[in-house]
Design an enzyme around this catalytic site. Structure first.
Site, PDB file in Angstrom:
ATOM      1  N   LYS A  47      33.869 -62.552  -2.347  1.00 18.29           N
ATOM      2  CA  LYS A  47      34.708 -62.307  -3.511  1.00 18.29           C
ATOM      3  C   LYS A  47      35.122 -63.631  -4.158  1.00 18.29           C
ATOM      4  O   LYS A  47      35.114 -64.677  -3.500  1.00 18.29           O
ATOM      5  CB  LYS A  47      35.981 -61.556  -3.093  1.00 18.29           C
ATOM      6  CG  LYS A  47      35.785 -60.128  -2.649  1.00 18.29           C
ATOM      7  CD  LYS A  47      37.121 -59.533  -2.229  1.00 18.29           C
ATOM      8  CE  LYS A  47      36.969 -58.084  -1.780  1.00 18.29           C
ATOM      9  NZ  LYS A  47      36.644 -57.178  -2.900  1.00 18.29           N
ATOM     10  N   ASP A  57      39.644 -58.410   3.449  1.00 14.74           N
ATOM     11  CA  ASP A  57      38.308 -58.241   2.881  1.00 14.74           C
ATOM     12  C   ASP A  57      37.919 -59.451   2.039  1.00 14.74           C
ATOM     13  O   ASP A  57      38.342 -59.585   0.894  1.00 14.74           O
ATOM     14  CB  ASP A  57      38.258 -56.967   2.030  1.00 14.74           C
ATOM     15  CG  ASP A  57      36.870 -56.712   1.460  1.00 14.74           C
ATOM     16  OD1 ASP A  57      35.908 -57.282   2.000  1.00 14.74           O
ATOM     17  OD2 ASP A  57      36.762 -55.948   0.488  1.00 14.74           O
ATOM     18  N   ARG A  96      33.159 -47.895   2.312  1.00 16.43           N
ATOM     19  CA  ARG A  96      32.357 -46.679   2.530  1.00 16.43           C
ATOM     20  C   ARG A  96      31.550 -46.758   3.822  1.00 16.43           C
ATOM     21  O   ARG A  96      31.230 -45.736   4.415  1.00 16.43           O
ATOM     22  CB  ARG A  96      31.452 -46.445   1.315  1.00 16.43           C
ATOM     23  CG  ARG A  96      30.397 -47.504   1.100  1.00 16.43           C
ATOM     24  CD  ARG A  96      29.891 -47.548  -0.332  1.00 16.43           C
ATOM     25  NE  ARG A  96      30.881 -48.114  -1.232  1.00 16.43           N
ATOM     26  CZ  ARG A  96      30.713 -48.242  -2.543  1.00 16.43           C
ATOM     27  NH1 ARG A  96      29.589 -47.828  -3.100  1.00 16.43           N
ATOM     28  NH2 ARG A  96      31.649 -48.764  -3.308  1.00 16.43           N
ATOM     29  N   ASP A  98      30.238 -56.373   0.122  1.00 16.99           N
ATOM     30  CA  ASP A  98      31.594 -56.140  -0.381  1.00 16.99           C
ATOM     31  C   ASP A  98      31.839 -54.665  -0.678  1.00 16.99           C
ATOM     32  O   ASP A  98      32.938 -54.287  -1.053  1.00 16.99           O
ATOM     33  CB  ASP A  98      31.837 -56.990  -1.632  1.00 16.99           C
ATOM     34  CG  ASP A  98      33.310 -57.050  -2.004  1.00 16.99           C
ATOM     35  OD1 ASP A  98      34.155 -56.859  -1.101  1.00 16.99           O
ATOM     36  OD2 ASP A  98      33.626 -57.283  -3.188  1.00 16.99           O
ATOM     37  N   ASP A 107      43.750 -54.172   1.696  1.00 13.81           N
ATOM     38  CA  ASP A 107      42.580 -53.303   1.783  1.00 13.81           C
ATOM     39  C   ASP A 107      42.648 -52.345   2.968  1.00 13.81           C
ATOM     40  O   ASP A 107      41.723 -51.563   3.184  1.00 13.81           O
ATOM     41  CB  ASP A 107      41.298 -54.142   1.850  1.00 13.81           C
ATOM     42  CG  ASP A 107      40.111 -53.444   1.202  1.00 13.81           C
ATOM     43  OD1 ASP A 107      40.343 -52.516   0.402  1.00 13.81           O
ATOM     44  OD2 ASP A 107      38.964 -53.827   1.488  1.00 13.81           O
ATOM     45  N   GLU A 115      32.115 -52.392   1.569  1.00 16.75           N
ATOM     46  CA  GLU A 115      32.213 -52.162   3.018  1.00 16.75           C
ATOM     47  C   GLU A 115      33.083 -50.971   3.385  1.00 16.75           C
ATOM     48  O   GLU A 115      32.933 -50.405   4.461  1.00 16.75           O
ATOM     49  CB  GLU A 115      32.740 -53.424   3.712  1.00 16.75           C
ATOM     50  CG  GLU A 115      34.242 -53.583   3.752  1.00 16.75           C
ATOM     51  CD  GLU A 115      34.894 -53.684   2.371  1.00 16.75           C
ATOM     52  OE1 GLU A 115      36.032 -53.213   2.230  1.00 16.75           O
ATOM     53  OE2 GLU A 115      34.279 -54.227   1.440  1.00 16.75           O
ATOM     54  N   LYS A 149      40.842 -45.858   5.566  1.00 12.81           N
ATOM     55  CA  LYS A 149      40.126 -47.139   5.556  1.00 12.81           C
ATOM     56  C   LYS A 149      41.098 -48.241   5.964  1.00 12.81           C
ATOM     57  O   LYS A 149      42.138 -48.425   5.335  1.00 12.81           O
ATOM     58  CB  LYS A 149      39.560 -47.416   4.160  1.00 12.81           C
ATOM     59  CG  LYS A 149      38.977 -48.823   3.991  1.00 12.81           C
ATOM     60  CD  LYS A 149      38.625 -49.104   2.529  1.00 12.81           C
ATOM     61  CE  LYS A 149      38.263 -50.554   2.305  1.00 12.81           C
ATOM     62  NZ  LYS A 149      38.038 -50.885   0.884  1.00 12.81           N
TER      63      LYS A 149
END
Length: 496
Positions: free
Chosen positions: A278, A271, A352, A348, A289, A350, A266
């Site tokens: 967030k 993010d 996956r 959020d 991230d 995201e 990933k």
């Protein structure tokens, strides 16, 4: 820092600092006894005065002992022999390194071969020692106007017996490659998001391809991502001015007939949460991230340096998750590369969304095992804290191999369940699957989502949300994990 292995008597070595072990109860180790005899009992005399008890964390520096070629002798407490585990052993080595840095000498010699670490042979103990030394020298000051002063300590010699020298040298070779991979991972993670964006990571992949001949690199742009039908992946990056990139790196060190192992990372370079924004506090740490992608880069570097006889494909799904007028909205439905549709209830969640398309893409390489690595869920931090990575998957054998590798590398993971009952939390009335499953079992339901795209191969998921970086304070920064675990897994497969 250069690490050298020698099998000579400690008293014959000319060195700035010679390090020897003292057990609890002022028990002299083998090397310490030899030095004590040569110096006319100088070491035992100091110990009798009570200056050092031999407990873990204690040390004492002696200057200019008679009849020795070493300028200084550092006595280090190692505690009770039967009680020394990985963690206290690392603390001992870290303490030694801190002391040596402060002394200013250009070299040092460690005569610590007799130390027994529970559950570790000569190779395992040396791996731990060498990784701690090399990784302990890491500095990230690229954006400091005042750079750190160059370290005086350039070389450390490890003393061992002749019979163990080959194993110790093998351990050092592996440790240096792993530490180099960790350093690469940490560098990428620590970079600011205005520099480390998806295009930048694509450039890093191409640079790695130029550095190591035989590494095939392909970087797919947003147009190709969309053409392939990666609707889920594309949706994550569509709100950002920084376009997404799918990075594919192939290393063929094994036989042509052997199926590759696949690492899927990933790579969310920043993010914000997107429209599901967030909180502002701590959002700066969302540059980490992309820790999954960074760890794949680091593991690949270690594999390339060691020239492991395996085939490996690395797939990085890189995007920036930003809010804008063109960003994905909660309630949007997208079609994945697999053909399954996803209702995006929370932008959020995201990670996956990029991983599911990357997992489907990995299928074309006919891998014998696929491991995805992601800073995926805050729920994993709640469950396991910052010491242990979460591990889930559809293959008991693969899970056991990764758990074993984590234990051997002192980079542990812990298995969480992936029962069918959790799948029901992802039901959507409008699409095949929702991208979140409610407040309960967040790490598990995230893995359940990914499992829908990993049915055709052996698959494991590492959630490194708690282990990829350290928050706050002077030690804030990327950790380089789980490069040791992943590299150990591949070493085991290569039988190297």
């Amino acid at each position: 820092m250069e690490l050298v292995v020698k099998s000579v008597s400690p008293e014959t070595l000319k060195t700035a600092t010679l390090v020897v072990a003292i057990g609890e109860g002022r028990k002299l180790g083998v090397a310490a006894k030899q030095l004590d005899e040569l110096s006319g009992g100088a070491i035992s005399a100091v110990l009798k005065r009570g200056d050092l008890a031999g407990k873990v964390g204690q040390s004492l520096l002696l200057q200019s002992l008679p009849n020795l070629k070493a300028e200084r002798v550092l006595l280090v407490g190692v505690g009770k022999e039967a009680e020394l585990g990985d963690r206290p052993f690392r603390k001992i080595i870290s303490g030694i390194l801190t002391t040596l840095k402060g002394l200013g000498g250009s070299d040092a010699t460690l005569a610590l071969d007799e130390i027994v670490v529970k559950g570790r042979d000569s190779y395992g103990k040396t791996r731990l020692l060498a990784e701690t030394l090399v990784d302990g020298g890491y500095i990230f000051d690229e954006f400091k106007s005042q750079k750190a002063e160059p370290r005086a300590l350039k070389k450390i010699t490890l003393l061992t017996i002749k019979a163990a020298q080959a194993e110790v040298e093998r351990a050092v070779t592996h440790a240096q490659a792993i530490a180099n991979g960790m350093s690469f991972t940490r560098d990428l993670g620590n970079l600011p998001p205005n520099i480390c964006h998806p295009t930048f990571l694509g450039e890093q992949a191409k640079a790695l391809g130029k550095e190591f001949k035989g590494l095939k690199v392909e970087v797919l742009d947003e147009k190709k991502i969309k053409e392939l039908g990666m609707g889920s992946f594309y949706a994550v990056g569509q709100g950002s001015d920084q376009p997404p990139r799918l990075i594919v790196m192939q290393y063929n060190g094994g036989k042509k007939s052997e199926k590759p192992y696949a690492l899927v990372g990933k790579g969310i370079t920043f993010d914000t949460g997107g429209i599901s924004l967030k909180p502002g506090l701590g959002m700066d740490e969302m540059k980490y991230d992309m820790g999954g992608a960074a760890s794949v880069f680091g593991t690949l570097r270690a594999v390339l340096e060691l020239k492991l006889p395996i085939n490996l494909v690395c797939i990085l799904a890189c995007a920036e998750n930003m809010p804008s007028g063109g960003a994905t909205r909660p309630g949007d439905i997208v079609t994945t590369l697999s053909g399954q549709t996803v209702e995006i209830l929370n932008t959020d969640a995201e990670g996956r969304l990029v991983l599911c398309d990357a997992l489907t893409y990995a299928e074309r390489f006919k891998p014998q095992a696929v491991i995805d690595i992601a800073t995926l869920t805050g729920a994993c931090i709640v469950a396991l804290g910052s010491h242990t990575s979460g591990l889930l998957g559809n293959s008991d054998e693969l899970i056991e191999q990764l758990l074993s590798a984590g234990k051997a590398a002192d980079d542990r993971a812990w298995q969480l369940p992936l029962f069918d009952e959790y799948q029901e939390q992802l039901d959507s009335p409008f699409a095949d699957i929702a991208n979140i499953g409610g407040p309960k079992a967040g790490t598990i339901t995230a893995a359940c989502f990914l499992s829908r795209f990993a049915k055709n191969f052996n698959w494991a998921h590492l959630d490194i949300a708690g282990t990829a970086w350290t928050s706050g304070g002077k030690d804030k920064g990327a950790t380089g994990r789980p490069v040791p675990l992943l590299t150990q897994y591949l070493l085991d497969r290569a039988k190297a």
